[in-house]
Design a protein around this motif. Sequence first.
Motif, PDB file in Angstrom:
ATOM      1  N   GLU A 175       0.833  -1.203   0.000  1.00 63.75           N
ATOM      2  CA  GLU A 175       0.000   0.000   0.000  1.00 63.75           C
ATOM      3  C   GLU A 175       0.870   1.256   0.000  1.00 63.75           C
ATOM      4  OE1 GLU A 175      -3.227   2.355   2.851  1.00 63.75           O
ATOM      5  OE2 GLU A 175      -2.503   0.363   3.409  1.00 63.75           O
ATOM      6  N   ASN A 176       1.860   1.279   0.889  1.00 56.11           N
ATOM      7  CA  ASN A 176       2.747   2.445   0.990  1.00 56.11           C
ATOM      8  C   ASN A 176       3.541   2.653  -0.301  1.00 56.11           C
ATOM      9  OD1 ASN A 176       1.889   2.924   3.604  1.00 56.11           O
ATOM     10  ND2 ASN A 176       3.553   1.744   4.527  1.00 56.11           N
ATOM     11  N   LYS A 180       3.365   5.852  -2.793  1.00 56.19           N
ATOM     12  CA  LYS A 180       4.593   6.599  -3.058  1.00 56.19           C
ATOM     13  C   LYS A 180       4.822   6.761  -4.569  1.00 56.19           C
ATOM     14  CE  LYS A 180       9.600   6.479  -2.290  1.00 56.19           C
ATOM     15  NZ  LYS A 180      10.731   5.700  -1.723  1.00 56.19           N
ATOM     16  N   GLU A 181       4.527   5.686  -5.314  1.00 61.83           N
ATOM     17  CA  GLU A 181       4.727   5.705  -6.771  1.00 61.83           C
ATOM     18  C   GLU A 181       3.517   6.266  -7.514  1.00 61.83           C
ATOM     19  OE1 GLU A 181       7.599   4.904  -8.280  1.00 61.83           O
ATOM     20  OE2 GLU A 181       8.443   4.625  -6.266  1.00 61.83           O
ATOM     21  N   PRO A 185      -5.365   1.522  -8.135  1.00 59.83           N
ATOM     22  CA  PRO A 185      -5.809   1.826  -6.769  1.00 59.83           C
ATOM     23  C   PRO A 185      -4.739   1.424  -5.761  1.00 59.83           C
ATOM     24  CG  PRO A 185      -6.847  -0.188  -7.548  1.00 59.83           C
ATOM     25  CD  PRO A 185      -6.087   0.360  -8.709  1.00 59.83           C
ATOM     26  N   ASN A 186      -4.701   2.124  -4.646  1.00 60.66           N
ATOM     27  CA  ASN A 186      -3.634   1.863  -3.671  1.00 60.66           C
ATOM     28  C   ASN A 186      -4.112   1.762  -2.228  1.00 60.66           C
ATOM     29  OD1 ASN A 186      -4.110   4.576  -3.003  1.00 60.66           O
ATOM     30  ND2 ASN A 186      -2.505   5.279  -4.413  1.00 60.66           N
ATOM     31  N   SER A 187      -5.419   1.726  -2.027  1.00 61.45           N
ATOM     32  CA  SER A 187      -5.920   1.594  -0.658  1.00 61.45           C
ATOM     33  C   SER A 187      -5.804   0.144  -0.188  1.00 61.45           C
ATOM     34  CB  SER A 187      -7.384   2.028  -0.576  1.00 61.45           C
ATOM     35  OG  SER A 187      -8.207   1.135  -1.289  1.00 61.45           O
TER      36      SER A 187
END
Length: 220
Positions: A175-176, A180-181, A185-187
Amino acid sequence: MLRKILIAEDFDSYSIGIEKTISEQANVKIVDKAYYCDDAILKLRAALSKNDPYDLLITDLSFASDYREQELEGGEDLINLIKQEQPNLKIIVFSIENRYHKINYLFEKYKINAFVTKGRDDIKDLKKAIEAIKENKSYISDDNKISKSNLFELTEYDINLLKLLAKGFTQKEVENYLKKEKITPNSESSIEKKLALLRITFNAKDTKHLLSLAVELGII
């Protein structure tokens, strides 16, 4: 027109066969060879710097290790690097690889032009691949050589997610990293949903089993 061609292949038996096939093609003026990926990238860069670039790269994926230390581990590293510097370079991958996921990944990620599987009719396939490229078409070896078992369409996001987990990242670390990138979706919930879907798709018992299957199928 394919005027200038570079062959990256570490075995003479294949390299000679490729060179002979190319020599039968009209208008090919220069055929160079490299037995190491590091040498191949130097030749490609030198040609670019002289404003006389290669028109086609024919490369294997795997190169046997020996006494000589190499920066590039194999053909995929070579393709990745030269595509950043010469995006329009035509590329034929000539390899023993026969896993559909891996081959499809090369077409999707690096936009290679043809894939020829080493085998009984590989020289005939290579001729067809070269002719296809001349006509601005893509080519892939006969399906009988390539395993399409458990075929699923995976996105680059899916593959990156699996690769991060295979490296030992926790879901929180994934997720982090995605945040950062700026990859979406990133949750945490979206990652969990995606993994759940992939487990169902691959009929995997858990994430560890999913990663094992992904490695077996050549996805990561």
